[in-house]
Scaffold this motif. Structure first.
Motif, short mmCIF file in Angstrom:
data_model
loop_
_atom_site.label_atom_id
_atom_site.label_comp_id
_atom_site.label_asym_id
_atom_site.label_seq_id
_atom_site.Cartn_x
_atom_site.Cartn_y
_atom_site.Cartn_z
N GLY A 184 -29.56 -140.65 -33.66
CA GLY A 184 -28.84 -141.29 -32.56
C GLY A 184 -27.49 -140.64 -32.32
O GLY A 184 -26.90 -140.04 -33.22
N LEU A 185 -27.01 -140.78 -31.10
CA LEU A 185 -25.75 -140.14 -30.72
C LEU A 185 -24.59 -140.59 -31.61
O LEU A 185 -23.77 -139.79 -32.05
CB LEU A 185 -25.45 -140.46 -29.25
N MET A 186 -24.54 -141.91 -31.88
CA MET A 186 -23.46 -142.45 -32.69
C MET A 186 -23.43 -141.80 -34.09
O MET A 186 -22.39 -141.40 -34.59
CB MET A 186 -23.67 -143.96 -32.87
N THR A 187 -24.62 -141.72 -34.70
CA THR A 187 -24.74 -141.14 -36.04
C THR A 187 -24.30 -139.68 -36.02
O THR A 187 -23.57 -139.22 -36.89
CB THR A 187 -26.20 -141.24 -36.53
N ARG A 188 -24.76 -138.96 -34.98
CA ARG A 188 -24.42 -137.55 -34.87
C ARG A 188 -22.91 -137.36 -34.71
O ARG A 188 -22.30 -136.51 -35.34
CB ARG A 188 -25.16 -136.92 -33.70
N MET A 189 -22.31 -138.22 -33.88
CA MET A 189 -20.86 -138.17 -33.65
C MET A 189 -20.11 -138.41 -34.96
O MET A 189 -19.21 -137.67 -35.33
CB MET A 189 -20.44 -139.26 -32.66
N ARG A 190 -20.52 -139.50 -35.66
CA ARG A 190 -19.86 -139.89 -36.90
C ARG A 190 -19.89 -138.74 -37.91
O ARG A 190 -18.95 -138.52 -38.65
CB ARG A 190 -20.62 -141.07 -37.52
N HIS A 191 -21.03 -138.05 -37.94
CA HIS A 191 -21.22 -137.00 -38.93
C HIS A 191 -20.41 -135.75 -38.58
O HIS A 191 -19.82 -135.12 -39.44
CB HIS A 191 -22.71 -136.63 -39.02
N LYS A 192 -20.44 -135.38 -37.29
CA LYS A 192 -19.91 -134.06 -36.93
C LYS A 192 -18.50 -134.06 -36.38
O LYS A 192 -17.86 -133.02 -36.31
CB LYS A 192 -20.85 -133.41 -35.89
N ILE A 193 -18.00 -135.23 -36.04
CA ILE A 193 -16.73 -135.25 -35.31
C ILE A 193 -15.61 -134.55 -36.09
O ILE A 193 -15.44 -134.76 -37.29
CB ILE A 193 -16.36 -136.69 -34.91
N LYS A 194 -14.95 -133.67 -35.40
CA LYS A 194 -13.78 -132.96 -35.93
C LYS A 194 -14.05 -132.11 -37.18
O LYS A 194 -13.14 -131.86 -37.95
CB LYS A 194 -12.63 -133.93 -36.18
N THR A 195 -15.31 -131.71 -37.38
CA THR A 195 -15.55 -130.82 -38.53
C THR A 195 -14.81 -129.49 -38.33
O THR A 195 -14.50 -128.80 -39.28
CB THR A 195 -17.06 -130.54 -38.73
N GLY A 196 -14.52 -129.15 -37.06
CA GLY A 196 -13.81 -127.90 -36.77
C GLY A 196 -12.36 -127.90 -37.22
O GLY A 196 -11.80 -126.85 -37.48
N SER A 197 -11.75 -129.09 -37.31
CA SER A 197 -10.31 -129.12 -37.63
C SER A 197 -10.01 -129.62 -39.04
O SER A 197 -8.87 -129.72 -39.46
CB SER A 197 -9.57 -129.98 -36.61
N THR A 198 -11.07 -129.94 -39.80
CA THR A 198 -10.85 -130.53 -41.12
C THR A 198 -10.25 -129.53 -42.11
O THR A 198 -9.44 -129.89 -42.96
CB THR A 198 -12.17 -131.12 -41.66
#
Ligand SMILES: [Zn+2]
Length: 260
Positions: A214-228
């Motif tokens: 689901g979109l929510m799960t995908r967002m939660r997992h991937k959000i801001k991995t680029g800036s971590t």
């Protein structure tokens, strides 16, 4: 004051949020991304100190295991890491922080297996994990009439009487860095307590494959991995860190050279 820095080493497809997308039987057939991401983490840390923390072997939430299954799983993980790293494994972090009220027996299993500390209890209210009224700071949990195992709860700050997670995983990724810095500074300076930061290798891996969830799960997992990764650099610059065991010793919760 030194804070603790911990990494839950796992593949992106091991996470509980993707349990519906990948079955454990499928894991061996998937392309591994954990080595690259972990090497990048090690480069950032230039990590010389080798106090390992164990995260279970099959990465299953504890309430899905019997006491015996859990004991076997942690022993298997502990032995594998000890053989590979040549250093004693004395700390544990449960998959998805799954030491809750219902699975407190797992602390006894850890103690019996020779672990000195655990860092799996999230002292918050959450749909998947947490013990909302657990102590917020390092303490000792008596097990089997003994002095017991040390617990390093995941870091929270109090905002209007509510506990907010501040120093790891998705919380670290989502929160603007200045807020994280202020929170850890508050813990160190005003509460006089160490923070514990946790991250997973996949949290700095912005190019991991897209997973059909689901979109929510995908967002939660991937959000801001680029800036971590940048946040981790800044944390290392702004605060002093050490292995959880050393921080627990400084806090007087573990004795130097303790073993059982
Ligand atoms: Zn995990």
């Amino acid at each position: 004051m030194r804070n603790a820095l911990t990494f839950d080493i796992e593949e992106y497809f091991h996470v509980e949020a993707f349990a519906g997308a990948f079955r454990p039987e499928e894991w061996p057939g998937l392309t591994s991304r954990v080595v690259d991401a972990t090497e990048r983490l090690l480069d950032i840390l230039d990590y010389a100190d080798a106090h390992a923390t164990c995260h279970g072997y099959a990465h299953q939430m504890i309430h899905r295991q019997t006491r015996l299954e859990f004991a076997k799983d942690v022993q298997r993980a502990k032995t594998a890491i000890e053989d590979a790293a040549g250093t004693a494994v004395v700390g544990f972090r449960a998959p998805t922080f799954s030491i809750t009220r219902k699975t407190l027996w797992s602390l006894e299993v850890l103690w019996e297996a020779g672990f000195l500390y655990d860092s799996s209890i999230f002292p918050i209210l959450h749909d998947r994990y947490g013990i909302p009224d657990a102590p917020r700071f390092p303490h000792r949990v008596p097990v089997m009439n003994e002095h017991g195992i040390a617990e390093f709860p995941l870091s929270t700050i109090l905002v209007m009487g509510r506990r907010l997670p501040v120093a790891g995983g998705g919380y670290l990724r989502l929160m603007p860095y200045p807020m994280t810095r202020r929170a850890i500074h508050h813990l160190n300076k005003f509460e006089k307590q160490p923070a514990i930061v946790y991250l997973h290798p996949w949290e700095i891996d912005a190019h991991q494959p897209k997973v059909r969830v689901g979109l929510m799960t995908r967002m939660r997992h991937k959000i801001k991995t680029g800036s971590t990764e940048v946040k981790l650099h800044r944390l290392l610059k702004d605060f002093r860190f050490g292995p959880a065991r050393d921080v627990l010793e400084n806090a007087g919760v573990l004795n130097a050279g303790e073993a059982h």
